[in-house]
Design an enzyme around this catalytic site. Sequence first.
Site, PDB file in Angstrom:
ATOM      1  CB  ALA A  50      -2.309  -4.138   0.897  1.00 17.33           C
ATOM      2  CG  ASP A  51      -1.078  -2.894   7.540  1.00 17.55           C
ATOM      3  OD1 ASP A  51       0.093  -2.538   7.286  1.00 17.55           O
ATOM      4  OD2 ASP A  51      -1.445  -3.200   8.681  1.00 17.55           O
ATOM      5  CB  THR A  52       0.701  -7.952   5.562  1.00 15.81           C
ATOM      6  OG1 THR A  52       0.170  -7.862   4.237  1.00 15.81           O
ATOM      7  CG2 THR A  52       0.857  -9.428   5.919  1.00 15.81           C
TER       8      THR A  52
END
Lengths: 218, 218
Positions: free
Chosen positions: B88-90
């Site tokens: 995941a990346d935010t």
Amino acid sequence: MILPHLSVLNSKRIVLASGSPRRKELLDKLGLKFEIVPSIFEENLDKDDYPNCYDYVRQTSIHKAKEVFARLLKQRSPDAMPHIIIAADTIVEHNSTIFEKPSSKENARSTLMDLSGNTHAVWTAMTILVVSEDGKSVQVEKHVLEKTLVTFGILNEELVHEYVESGEPMDKAGGYGYQGLGFQLVESINGCNFNVIGLPVHSFCKTMVALIEELNWR
Amino acid sequence: MILPHLSVLNSKRIVLASGSPRRKELLDKLGLKFEIVPSIFEENLDKDDYPNCYDYVRQTSIHKAKEVFARLLKQRSPDAMPHIIIAADTIVEHNSTIFEKPSSKENARSTLMDLSGNTHAVWTAMTILVVSEDGKSVQVEKHVLEKTLVTFGILNEELVHEYVESGEPMDKAGGYGYQGLGFQLVESINGCNFNVIGLPVHSFCKTMVALIEELNWR
């Protein structure tokens, strides 16, 4: 928002009139120091007496705060009275019905199927009492009222069955715990997230800052 | 939503390709069993190569997942390979600018004053890789992309100064931690709350359930 005011607030004796572990956790996280004296108000107001669910939840929060004030007034000397009493009440509303703790597993199941795929409202009312310097009366009374819309995903019966069997729904208004396993039922929210777990943090902080200014506390 | 599917999922070897303690906490709360192998992908994609910030965040999550897959392929025997890799990346986006970790205290202060009283977007992209039975290739690749709008209250300089001095903003995209002291800056959100702390729980669960059905896992 209360970060710059913590030293002022923590020079006061603060009582949280709620036994909710989530409310305690949120106030802890704000850096507040406080004592917990859960209200024993029976939460038995007649809903039919209130034109709107938010009048009902507000009145319940007022009764909770005042019950604790009255009880401490009897039990404590004036110089041991709290300076600030904080109470809160939270309800779930869907289609003009107030959902409380489920009465049975069957009731929990039907509530959750009602909420499935729909948007309901969570209301929290807070009452903040400032006690007079002589410890004998209420000097200031402030209220916070916050509504958050919560949209559930579409739940199937297998999921609802497993969730009800987990035991989590039984002591929660609306039959779900946003802070527990129930977090995966929620597709989206609109409003203050912390309101859903019982304490609208941002509004509470704003009210406390306004109170500090109004009373010129330093 | 994955409650009825936990036994199926927990019969698989799952790797979380992220060192984020909040992502670990959310997957733990779902009841998933998994191993943590943080990606060492440098997160150095050129933003100008992507027409939209969500293409950028999605590509970063794909690179993170694939870096872990490639690394494990070198290090492990095929029967020790994971069945599922989750990355995941935010990012935080405001006025078409992507905010990353502040470069200095001054930068953190100016970012927070930019966000003050405004609504910004938090995007999380997830990549879920299913590894083939022989452990040698990627059989299925799934993506989740979620946007949540976050509205800040009006911040004053005293508050921002104290918050920056607390040290919390320095390692957070957008200069605030919703899971920390920064929670009191947020007036309201619109969308998935958990997305803001790095894992859009509801969408992730839906994707995992669809994957189980697609692959006919029992």
